[in-house]
Motif scaffolding. Sequence first.
Motif, PDB file in Angstrom:
ATOM      1  N   LYS A   1     -57.477 -47.412 -40.322  1.00  0.00           N
ATOM      2  CA  LYS A   1     -57.683 -48.433 -41.359  1.00  0.00           C
ATOM      3  C   LYS A   1     -57.307 -47.919 -42.754  1.00  0.00           C
ATOM      4  CE  LYS A   1     -59.782 -51.327 -38.484  1.00  0.00           C
ATOM      5  NZ  LYS A   1     -58.970 -51.531 -37.320  1.00  0.00           N
ATOM      6  N   SER A   2     -56.207 -47.187 -42.821  1.00  0.00           N
ATOM      7  CA  SER A   2     -55.700 -46.692 -44.101  1.00  0.00           C
ATOM      8  C   SER A   2     -55.038 -47.833 -44.862  1.00  0.00           C
ATOM      9  CB  SER A   2     -54.692 -45.564 -43.869  1.00  0.00           C
ATOM     10  OG  SER A   2     -55.338 -44.449 -43.312  1.00  0.00           O
ATOM     11  N   PRO A   3     -54.723 -47.600 -46.141  1.00  0.00           N
ATOM     12  CA  PRO A   3     -54.062 -48.666 -46.918  1.00  0.00           C
ATOM     13  C   PRO A   3     -52.737 -49.085 -46.279  1.00  0.00           C
ATOM     14  CG  PRO A   3     -54.764 -46.889 -48.355  1.00  0.00           C
ATOM     15  CD  PRO A   3     -55.009 -46.425 -46.954  1.00  0.00           C
ATOM     16  N   ARG A   4     -52.441 -50.365 -46.402  1.00  0.00           N
ATOM     17  CA  ARG A   4     -51.229 -50.929 -45.784  1.00  0.00           C
ATOM     18  C   ARG A   4     -49.969 -50.282 -46.363  1.00  0.00           C
ATOM     19  NH1 ARG A   4     -50.274 -53.907 -41.435  1.00  0.00           N
ATOM     20  NH2 ARG A   4     -52.173 -55.020 -41.874  1.00  0.00           N
ATOM     21  N   TRP A   5     -49.977 -49.968 -47.671  1.00  0.00           N
ATOM     22  CA  TRP A   5     -48.774 -49.426 -48.295  1.00  0.00           C
ATOM     23  C   TRP A   5     -48.410 -48.066 -47.696  1.00  0.00           C
ATOM     24  CZ3 TRP A   5     -48.976 -44.747 -50.719  1.00  0.00           C
ATOM     25  CH2 TRP A   5     -50.240 -44.284 -51.105  1.00  0.00           C
ATOM     26  N   LEU A   6     -49.408 -47.300 -47.280  1.00  0.00           N
ATOM     27  CA  LEU A   6     -49.137 -45.988 -46.694  1.00  0.00           C
ATOM     28  C   LEU A   6     -48.438 -46.148 -45.343  1.00  0.00           C
ATOM     29  CD1 LEU A   6     -49.515 -42.997 -47.208  1.00  0.00           C
ATOM     30  CD2 LEU A   6     -51.723 -43.140 -46.065  1.00  0.00           C
ATOM     31  N   GLN A   7     -48.864 -47.116 -44.567  1.00  0.00           N
ATOM     32  CA  GLN A   7     -48.205 -47.378 -43.285  1.00  0.00           C
ATOM     33  C   GLN A   7     -46.774 -47.828 -43.507  1.00  0.00           C
ATOM     34  OE1 GLN A   7     -50.603 -50.187 -41.085  1.00  0.00           O
ATOM     35  NE2 GLN A   7     -52.462 -49.289 -41.920  1.00  0.00           N
TER      36      GLN A   7
END
Length: 52
Positions: free
Chosen positions: A24-30
């Motif tokens: 559940k990390s930030p979307r931008w990192l993915q």
Amino acid sequence: MWSLLLMGLAGLLVGGAISFRQQKSPRWLQIVFYVLAGMSLLAAYLLTLPAS
């Protein structure tokens, strides 16, 4: 040789993106990891083209 290394790097980056999704990390990192993986695959493909 370099194309194989770049394809391996792309695999690691996609694996990292999937791992970040599960955490559940930030979307931008993915998105950054997926973009870098795509750029790595593109570079690997461009290295396989014959020089003109």
